[in-house]
Design a protein around this motif. Structure first.
Motif, mmCIF file in Angstrom:
data_model
loop_
_atom_site.group_PDB
_atom_site.id
_atom_site.type_symbol
_atom_site.label_atom_id
_atom_site.label_comp_id
_atom_site.label_asym_id
_atom_site.label_seq_id
_atom_site.Cartn_x
_atom_site.Cartn_y
_atom_site.Cartn_z
ATOM 1 N N VAL A 173 -1.308 -6.373 6.165
ATOM 2 C CA VAL A 173 -1.329 -7.830 6.255
ATOM 3 C C VAL A 173 -0.768 -8.369 4.944
ATOM 4 O O VAL A 173 -1.256 -8.021 3.865
ATOM 5 C CB VAL A 173 -2.768 -8.365 6.462
ATOM 6 C CG1 VAL A 173 -2.766 -9.880 6.558
ATOM 7 C CG2 VAL A 173 -3.407 -7.727 7.696
ATOM 8 N N ARG A 174 0.277 -9.196 5.061
ATOM 9 C CA ARG A 174 0.859 -9.810 3.866
ATOM 10 C C ARG A 174 0.863 -11.316 4.024
ATOM 11 O O ARG A 174 1.306 -11.847 5.034
ATOM 12 C CB ARG A 174 2.296 -9.345 3.653
ATOM 13 C CG ARG A 174 2.381 -7.905 3.200
ATOM 14 C CD ARG A 174 3.760 -7.517 2.749
ATOM 15 N NE ARG A 174 4.784 -8.009 3.656
ATOM 16 C CZ ARG A 174 6.040 -8.264 3.313
ATOM 17 N NH1 ARG A 174 6.445 -8.097 2.090
ATOM 18 N NH2 ARG A 174 6.906 -8.684 4.202
ATOM 19 N N LEU A 193 2.129 -15.507 7.359
ATOM 20 C CA LEU A 193 1.675 -14.125 7.340
ATOM 21 C C LEU A 193 2.623 -13.182 8.070
ATOM 22 O O LEU A 193 3.339 -13.598 8.986
ATOM 23 C CB LEU A 193 0.302 -14.002 8.023
ATOM 24 C CG LEU A 193 -0.848 -14.836 7.488
ATOM 25 C CD1 LEU A 193 -2.048 -14.744 8.418
ATOM 26 C CD2 LEU A 193 -1.212 -14.390 6.084
ATOM 27 N N LEU A 194 2.559 -11.910 7.683
ATOM 28 C CA LEU A 194 3.229 -10.849 8.398
ATOM 29 C C LEU A 194 2.204 -9.737 8.604
ATOM 30 O O LEU A 194 1.644 -9.206 7.643
ATOM 31 C CB LEU A 194 4.425 -10.313 7.603
ATOM 32 C CG LEU A 194 5.249 -9.239 8.298
ATOM 33 C CD1 LEU A 194 5.925 -9.800 9.554
ATOM 34 C CD2 LEU A 194 6.296 -8.674 7.339
ATOM 35 N N LEU A 195 1.928 -9.430 9.885
ATOM 36 C CA LEU A 195 0.958 -8.391 10.236
ATOM 37 C C LEU A 195 1.695 -7.291 10.996
ATOM 38 O O LEU A 195 2.264 -7.546 12.059
ATOM 39 C CB LEU A 195 -0.145 -8.966 11.123
ATOM 40 C CG LEU A 195 -0.985 -10.082 10.525
ATOM 41 C CD1 LEU A 195 -0.389 -11.437 10.901
ATOM 42 C CD2 LEU A 195 -2.391 -9.993 11.031
ATOM 43 N N GLY A 232 1.738 -13.828 -1.706
ATOM 44 C CA GLY A 232 2.012 -12.449 -2.084
ATOM 45 C C GLY A 232 0.807 -11.531 -1.931
ATOM 46 O O GLY A 232 0.910 -10.325 -2.154
ATOM 47 N N ALA A 233 -0.345 -12.064 -1.550
ATOM 48 C CA ALA A 233 -1.543 -11.245 -1.366
ATOM 49 C C ALA A 233 -1.323 -10.257 -0.224
ATOM 50 O O ALA A 233 -0.619 -10.548 0.738
ATOM 51 C CB ALA A 233 -2.748 -12.127 -1.079
ATOM 52 N N GLN A 234 -1.953 -9.075 -0.355
ATOM 53 C CA GLN A 234 -1.821 -8.048 0.668
ATOM 54 C C GLN A 234 -3.186 -7.495 1.045
ATOM 55 O O GLN A 234 -4.096 -7.469 0.221
ATOM 56 C CB GLN A 234 -0.940 -6.907 0.176
ATOM 57 C CG GLN A 234 0.491 -7.346 -0.081
ATOM 58 C CD GLN A 234 1.388 -6.172 -0.386
ATOM 59 O OE1 GLN A 234 1.296 -5.127 0.236
ATOM 60 N NE2 GLN A 234 2.285 -6.359 -1.343
#
Length: 166
Positions: free
Chosen positions: A24-25, A141-143, A30-32
């Motif tokens: 998960v980004r 988000l990118l999951l 920039g948190a992951q």
């Protein structure tokens, strides 16, 4: 050989236990984070379809917590073929359509002002992936989730085999 693995019967293909690894980004900050666990697809008692139950550990900003979700994958009601399903939240609200007849599918789910765009890719009898891009005023988000068929079924021992793709 095609990069996609066509699925003729989506409910048969998904049935069983899958190991799940998700990244998960947050594209804005920039948190992951990550999720690791299991998804089990088992037959529903009251209708033709599968109950999807995911459980595991979600780690965000170095804090690990238990996480789970439940979905319903229902046989497509329009008679278009077994390679398709209607995916719903546990409470019955619509989530998205799913058509794996080509081994690849893109779908959208509007959620308030945000849009979830999902891409599903079937790699072979024991591996598939989802990539959800979530964008809007509340989320960026990118999951990415990789599913691997549970080891109790053994490699290539899933419920659906396609000899042309083996």
């Amino acid at each position: 050989m095609s990069e996609y693995w066509p699925v003729t019967d989506v409910l048969t293909y998904l049935t069983g236990s899958w190991r799940v690894e998700r990244s998960v980004r947050d594209l804005a900050s920039g948190a992951q984070g990550s999720f690791s666990g299991t998804t089990v697809f088992e037959p529903l008692d009251d209708e033709k379809g599968l109950l999807h139950h995911e459980s595991g550990t979600f780690v965000w900003q170095d804090v690990a917590r238990p996480a789970e979700r439940t979905l319903r994958f229902l046989a497509d009601g329009d008679g278009a073929g077994a390679g398709r399903a209607d995916v719903r939240f546990a409470d019955g609200r619509p989530f998205h359509d799913l058509d794996l007849t080509s081994g690849h599918h893109v779908t959208d789910h509007p959620c308030a002002a945000d849009l979830y765009r999902g891409e599903f890719t079937v790699r072979d009898a024991d591996h598939w992936r989802t990539v959800w891009r979530v964008g809007g005023p509340a989320k960026d988000l990118l999951l990415t989730t990789d599913y691997t068929r549970g080891s109790e079924q053994g490699p290539g021992q899933g419920p659906e085999r396609n000899s042309e793709q083996s």
